[in-house]
Design a protein around this motif. Sequence first.
Motif, PDB file in Angstrom:
ATOM      1  N   CYS A  46       0.866  -1.188   0.000  1.00  0.00           N
ATOM      2  CA  CYS A  46       0.000   0.000   0.000  1.00  0.00           C
ATOM      3  C   CYS A  46       0.900   1.234   0.000  1.00  0.00           C
ATOM      4  CB  CYS A  46      -0.892   0.003   1.250  1.00  0.00           C
ATOM      5  SG  CYS A  46      -1.814   1.553   1.456  1.00  0.00           S
ATOM      6  N   CYS A  51       0.334   2.642   3.693  1.00  0.00           N
ATOM      7  CA  CYS A  51       0.557   1.812   4.892  1.00  0.00           C
ATOM      8  C   CYS A  51       1.788   0.907   4.790  1.00  0.00           C
ATOM      9  CB  CYS A  51      -0.670   0.963   5.187  1.00  0.00           C
ATOM     10  SG  CYS A  51      -2.210   1.879   5.162  1.00  0.00           S
ATOM     11  N   CYS A  85      -6.124  -2.093   0.027  1.00  0.00           N
ATOM     12  CA  CYS A  85      -5.303  -2.242   1.233  1.00  0.00           C
ATOM     13  C   CYS A  85      -6.160  -2.792   2.377  1.00  0.00           C
ATOM     14  CB  CYS A  85      -4.739  -0.879   1.617  1.00  0.00           C
ATOM     15  SG  CYS A  85      -3.909  -0.912   3.215  1.00  0.00           S
ATOM     16  N   CYS A 107      -6.220   0.498   5.166  1.00  0.00           N
ATOM     17  CA  CYS A 107      -6.908   1.767   4.900  1.00  0.00           C
ATOM     18  C   CYS A 107      -7.977   1.653   3.824  1.00  0.00           C
ATOM     19  CB  CYS A 107      -5.894   2.857   4.525  1.00  0.00           C
ATOM     20  SG  CYS A 107      -5.177   2.632   2.873  1.00  0.00           S
TER      21      CYS A 107
HETATM   22 ZN   LIG Z   1      -3.184   1.261   3.184  1.00  0.00          ZN
END
Ligand SMILES: [Zn+2]
Length: 396
Positions: free
Chosen positions: A16, A19, A57, A60
Amino acid sequence: MSRQRYWGCPIPIIHCPDCGDLPVPEDQLPVLLPEDVELEGVGSPIKKMPAFYETSCPKCGGKAERETDTFDTFFESSWYYARFTGPDNETSMLDQRANYWLPVDQYIGGIEHAVLHLLYARFFHKLMRDAGLLNSDEPFTRLLTQGMVLKDGSKMSKSKGNTVDPQELINRYGADTVRLFTMFAAPPEQSLEWSDSGVEGAYRFLKRLWKAVQEHASKGAAPALDRDQLDAAQRALRRKVHETIQKVSDDVGRRYTFNTAIAANMELLNELARFQDDSDAGRAVLQEALESTVLMLAPIVPHIAHGLWQSLGHGEAVVDCRWPEFDPAALVQENAEIVVQVNGKLRGRVTVPAQADRDAIEAAALADENVQKFLVGGTLRKVIVVPGKLVNLVVQ
Ligand SMILES: [Zn+2]
């Protein structure tokens, strides 16, 4: 460990941009490779398949990408033996059956895998143990590394053009001959030199065995064996049969020297060919001898053994029969050959009952004609007897 190719175990990681690298959530495992791929060139097709790599993801929910590299193939080959203990398990890698079957009793593999593959397998095994998936410390109890097949002294390879196609030999001689030759040529851990004449030799042996069984069977069903009604020659042949069973059981069951197991059966067949005895007892002994030979060779030459077993009057398939057991009573040596020395020099050999005592051995030695020549004119001072082996007559 990652590879830029399609064939391999997917690495369950999602990248991601916000992240970072995250593991694929457990409820989405396993990640499966798409099967509708077009393989062209050396590149992995999934790197060009948005349907595979585009994802969201798990943290998120934004746009993210799947890892498209795959693990090296040893990621799977390092623990398949453990998975074999529960191949139908859909919910976890392993279950309690792993503790029943593992460690593997006997592992067989090529010498080229002896170092790295075993290192990885041990690593994975200890990892699975530490993760609570199994409770043994080592994956394998015994290892046999088999040798290579050589032709004209070097490893067979297509680039050298020195390969032998076993299929041609199987078409010509049958699979049993090729198996017998391969097992006979060398112990399994040594390299085997391919030899066309060796294949011929294996073929001749099987023909001799076939003929011996058919000749015996053509005389009709053999009478039952009565162990107490055998003459010396019949007892001697039975001893040879049961010595062979004892030796071959050890060769096959413990030493894995199939070549010496085959050699012992070849030697036994030679003895059987010399045994000409059409009496009831003789035919019963020969029946037992041929049955034992067929049972001992069945794992190596299963097809011919199947046919021969039926020729010997059995309805069931040889593959369903038990390995033969040797009869300890048949192994008892009846006679012993004793070396006779006069003043330390070999002067004769005498045959006495195996259980003969010192006096009987001395008497047999003194009765030998050749020995007597060396006693003439002297005085017997001392007699040294080593039971079962030797007599030394000291004369002055
Ligand atoms: Zn993410």
